[in-house]
Structure formats: structure tokens, C-alpha cells
Design a protein around this motif. Structure first.
Motif, PDB file in Angstrom:
ATOM      1  N   ASN A  76       8.847 -10.507   5.204  1.00 39.44           N
ATOM      2  CA  ASN A  76       9.848  -9.740   5.608  1.00 39.44           C
ATOM      3  C   ASN A  76       8.297  -7.997   5.409  1.00 39.44           C
ATOM      4  O   ASN A  76       7.779  -8.671   4.247  1.00 39.44           O
ATOM      5  N   SER A  77       8.636  -7.242   6.277  1.00 41.06           N
ATOM      6  CA  SER A  77       7.081  -6.099   6.550  1.00 41.06           C
ATOM      7  C   SER A  77       8.193  -4.827   6.490  1.00 41.06           C
ATOM      8  O   SER A  77       9.086  -4.948   7.074  1.00 41.06           O
ATOM      9  N   GLY A  78       7.576  -3.608   5.525  1.00 40.87           N
ATOM     10  CA  GLY A  78       8.417  -2.919   6.559  1.00 40.87           C
ATOM     11  C   GLY A  78       7.391  -1.451   5.963  1.00 40.87           C
ATOM     12  O   GLY A  78       5.831  -1.204   5.734  1.00 40.87           O
ATOM     13  N   ALA A  79       8.387  -0.738   6.542  1.00 42.00           N
ATOM     14  CA  ALA A  79       7.130   0.618   6.241  1.00 42.00           C
ATOM     15  C   ALA A  79       8.247   1.964   5.763  1.00 42.00           C
ATOM     16  O   ALA A  79       9.474   1.514   6.519  1.00 42.00           O
ATOM     17  N   LEU A  80       8.209   2.444   4.925  1.00 42.43           N
ATOM     18  CA  LEU A  80       8.913   3.874   4.667  1.00 42.43           C
ATOM     19  C   LEU A  80       8.261   5.184   4.408  1.00 42.43           C
ATOM     20  O   LEU A  80       6.986   4.950   3.645  1.00 42.43           O
ATOM     21  N   LEU A  81       8.956   5.719   4.436  1.00 48.27           N
ATOM     22  CA  LEU A  81       8.171   7.651   4.381  1.00 48.27           C
ATOM     23  C   LEU A  81       9.032   7.773   2.699  1.00 48.27           C
ATOM     24  O   LEU A  81      10.397   7.644   3.143  1.00 48.27           O
ATOM     25  N   ILE A 116       1.119  -0.953  -0.191  1.00 49.94           N
ATOM     26  CA  ILE A 116      -0.209   0.168   0.072  1.00 49.94           C
ATOM     27  C   ILE A 116       0.731   0.741   0.209  1.00 49.94           C
ATOM     28  O   ILE A 116       1.919   1.044   0.599  1.00 49.94           O
ATOM     29  N   SER A 117       1.185   2.352  -0.787  1.00 44.95           N
ATOM     30  CA  SER A 117       1.424   3.546  -1.210  1.00 44.95           C
ATOM     31  C   SER A 117       0.703   4.676  -1.936  1.00 44.95           C
ATOM     32  O   SER A 117      -0.106   4.507  -2.060  1.00 44.95           O
ATOM     33  N   ALA A 118       0.946   5.556  -1.049  1.00 44.82           N
ATOM     34  CA  ALA A 118       0.572   6.770  -1.232  1.00 44.82           C
ATOM     35  C   ALA A 118       1.372   8.441  -1.594  1.00 44.82           C
ATOM     36  O   ALA A 118       2.916   7.746  -0.414  1.00 44.82           O
ATOM     37  N   ASN A 119       1.180   8.816  -2.279  1.00 41.22           N
ATOM     38  CA  ASN A 119       2.228  10.428  -2.532  1.00 41.22           C
ATOM     39  C   ASN A 119       1.736  11.145  -2.683  1.00 41.22           C
ATOM     40  O   ASN A 119       0.699  11.136  -3.617  1.00 41.22           O
ATOM     41  N   THR A 120       2.217  12.159  -3.154  1.00 40.96           N
ATOM     42  CA  THR A 120       1.788  13.575  -3.215  1.00 40.96           C
ATOM     43  C   THR A 120       3.047  15.097  -3.131  1.00 40.96           C
ATOM     44  O   THR A 120       3.753  14.822  -2.290  1.00 40.96           O
ATOM     45  N   SER A 159       7.325  21.790  -5.455  1.00 42.65           N
ATOM     46  CA  SER A 159       8.680  21.325  -5.745  1.00 42.65           C
ATOM     47  C   SER A 159       9.090  19.982  -5.352  1.00 42.65           C
ATOM     48  O   SER A 159       9.537  18.824  -5.575  1.00 42.65           O
ATOM     49  N   VAL A 160       7.947  20.556  -3.478  1.00 39.33           N
ATOM     50  CA  VAL A 160       8.769  19.371  -2.415  1.00 39.33           C
ATOM     51  C   VAL A 160       7.310  18.207  -2.323  1.00 39.33           C
ATOM     52  O   VAL A 160       5.642  18.604  -2.546  1.00 39.33           O
ATOM     53  N   VAL A 161       7.332  16.966  -2.346  1.00 44.19           N
ATOM     54  CA  VAL A 161       6.749  16.190  -2.375  1.00 44.19           C
ATOM     55  C   VAL A 161       7.512  14.735  -1.293  1.00 44.19           C
ATOM     56  O   VAL A 161       7.884  14.977  -0.602  1.00 44.19           O
ATOM     57  N   LEU A 162       6.091  14.169  -0.423  1.00 43.87           N
ATOM     58  CA  LEU A 162       6.011  13.375   0.365  1.00 43.87           C
ATOM     59  C   LEU A 162       5.539  12.120  -0.270  1.00 43.87           C
ATOM     60  O   LEU A 162       4.272  11.470  -0.899  1.00 43.87           O
ATOM     61  N   GLY A 163       5.706  11.044   0.226  1.00 47.65           N
ATOM     62  CA  GLY A 163       5.216   9.596   0.313  1.00 47.65           C
ATOM     63  C   GLY A 163       4.916   8.596   0.938  1.00 47.65           C
ATOM     64  O   GLY A 163       6.038   9.223   2.422  1.00 47.65           O
ATOM     65  N   ALA A 164       5.188   7.402   1.646  1.00 48.86           N
ATOM     66  CA  ALA A 164       4.562   6.256   2.356  1.00 48.86           C
ATOM     67  C   ALA A 164       4.472   4.969   1.939  1.00 48.86           C
ATOM     68  O   ALA A 164       3.620   5.372   0.478  1.00 48.86           O
ATOM     69  N   SER A 165       4.889   4.397   2.697  1.00 51.45           N
ATOM     70  CA  SER A 165       4.707   2.374   1.841  1.00 51.45           C
ATOM     71  C   SER A 165       4.682   1.868   3.172  1.00 51.45           C
ATOM     72  O   SER A 165       5.731   2.018   3.385  1.00 51.45           O
TER      73      SER A 165
END
Length: 191
Positions: A119-124, A92-96, A102-108
Motif C-alpha cells: 500500500n502506498s499513498g499521498a495525502l494533502l 514522511i510528513s510535513a505540516n506548517t 489560523s490556516v495550516v497546510l500539510g502533506a504525507s
């Protein structure tokens, strides 16, 4: 800096290109990587992703904000349905882009299971993108810190020697993740 007037036209201010911002973003990226100075580095993408054309962000964090709106994506992949212990992955991911485009954020968040391993993980994701050609071509940079949880249940393996002590236990660990990406994209291409 003021430019010279030609043919009786009024003087105009010289316009700085986006190269200054690109240079600044590259310096921040390099300094961040050097400051962390890891001793053991492994270059491997944790997750097996299908349909990457629909979610380029899952493959390269520098594509965050490339659709100029908030993007949400979910993916589930299971091989050989109906057979026990087959490979499975979910993402599941989101980004905007933010108000400053010019600045973007996201998470997965992801989970992958292949027989004895989980294997599990979380990323910003924090990124910067610069318009390099008339609102049609963008150059993106992104850093992607995160954490991975890895577990192995070696007792699930079918061994020729069931008394082998190397495979008699379960192991698990938590590991930091750091990803970065560079992308160049426009309406008809991406790289």
C-alpha cells in the motif's frame, strides 16, 4: 456594536469570540463531506504508525501546525528484521501554519508492505485552527484528500491448494482517500 460605558469609562466595542470562526469552519467541513456523498465508505487508517507521540499529525490531520512552526517527520518501521516478507512501513510528513496562523497546510507520503500486499499513498492536508482560550488552547479542523495505490500478489501465498484460481493472479487498484480530523490541544494536553 457599541457597549455601554460604566462608571464614567469610555464605551468599548464588544469583542466577538472565536465561536463565529469555529461555526464557519464546521459549516465548511460539513458541506464538503455532504457534497462528496460517497456511496461506499470505509473508516480505516491505512498506515501502522509507531512513535505517534512525536508525530500526532500522522494519526490526526487536525494536529497540523500544532507546533507553531514547520514540522518535518520521517518514520521507518520493520518487524522481525532478518526474516523475509515481514511487515514494513515508512512515512514522511510535513505540516506548517501559514502567515495567517489560523490556516495550516500539510502533506504525507507513505508506503506499507505486509507479505503479499503493498500500500502506498499521498495525502494533502488543509486545516483551520481557532484559538479558544487566551493563546493557550487551540481547536483544529482539517480535511485530508489523497490517493492510495494498492497491490496484492496472491501468488506469494503458501496455499494448501496451489491450483486455486482465486489466488492465481496479481491485483492492483487506485483509490481516493478522504480524511478529516478535529483536535483540541494546548501546551500540556491534546485530545
Amino acid at each position: 456594536m457599541v457597549g455601554k460605558a460604566t462608571n464614567g469609562a469610555a464605551p468599548q466595542r464588544a469583542h466577538k469570540s472565536g465561536m463565529h470562526t469555529i461555526w464557519f469552519a464546521l459549516n465548511i467541513l460539513v458541506l464538503s463531506i455532504v457534497a462528496m456523498h460517497p456511496t461506499d465508505v470505509q473508516a480505516q487508517n491505512e498506515l501502522i504508525v509507531g512513535q505517534y507521540m512525536h508525530n500526532t499529525f500522522a494519526v490526526n490531520p487536525a494536529f497540523a501546525g500544532s507546533r507553531d512552526c514547520m514540522s518535518l517527520f520521517g518514520s521507518f518501521r520493520k518487524q522481525w528484521v532478518g526474516i523475509e516478507s515481514t511487515p514494513m512501513s515508512a512515512l514522511i510528513s510535513a505540516n506548517t501554519p501559514l502567515r495567517n496562523e489560523s490556516v495550516v497546510l500539510g502533506a504525507s507520503v507513505y508506503h506499507q508492505q505486509i507479505r503479499e500486499s503493498r500500500n502506498s499513498g499521498a495525502l494533502l492536508t488543509v486545516g483551520y485552527r481557532a484559538n479558544v482560550i487566551n493563546n493557550s488552547t487551540w481547536l483544529g479542523f482539517a480535511l485530508q484528500p489523497g490517493v492510495a495505490l494498492r497491490a496484492r500478489d496472491w501468488t506469494k501465498l503458501d496455499l494448501m491448494d496451489p491450483d486455486d484460481l482465486a489466488f492465481a493472479e496479481k491485483t492492483s487498484n487506485v483509490a481516493p482517500l478522504l480524511g478529516f480530523g478535529v483536535s483540541l490541544y494546548g501546551p500540556k494536553f491534546f485530545a
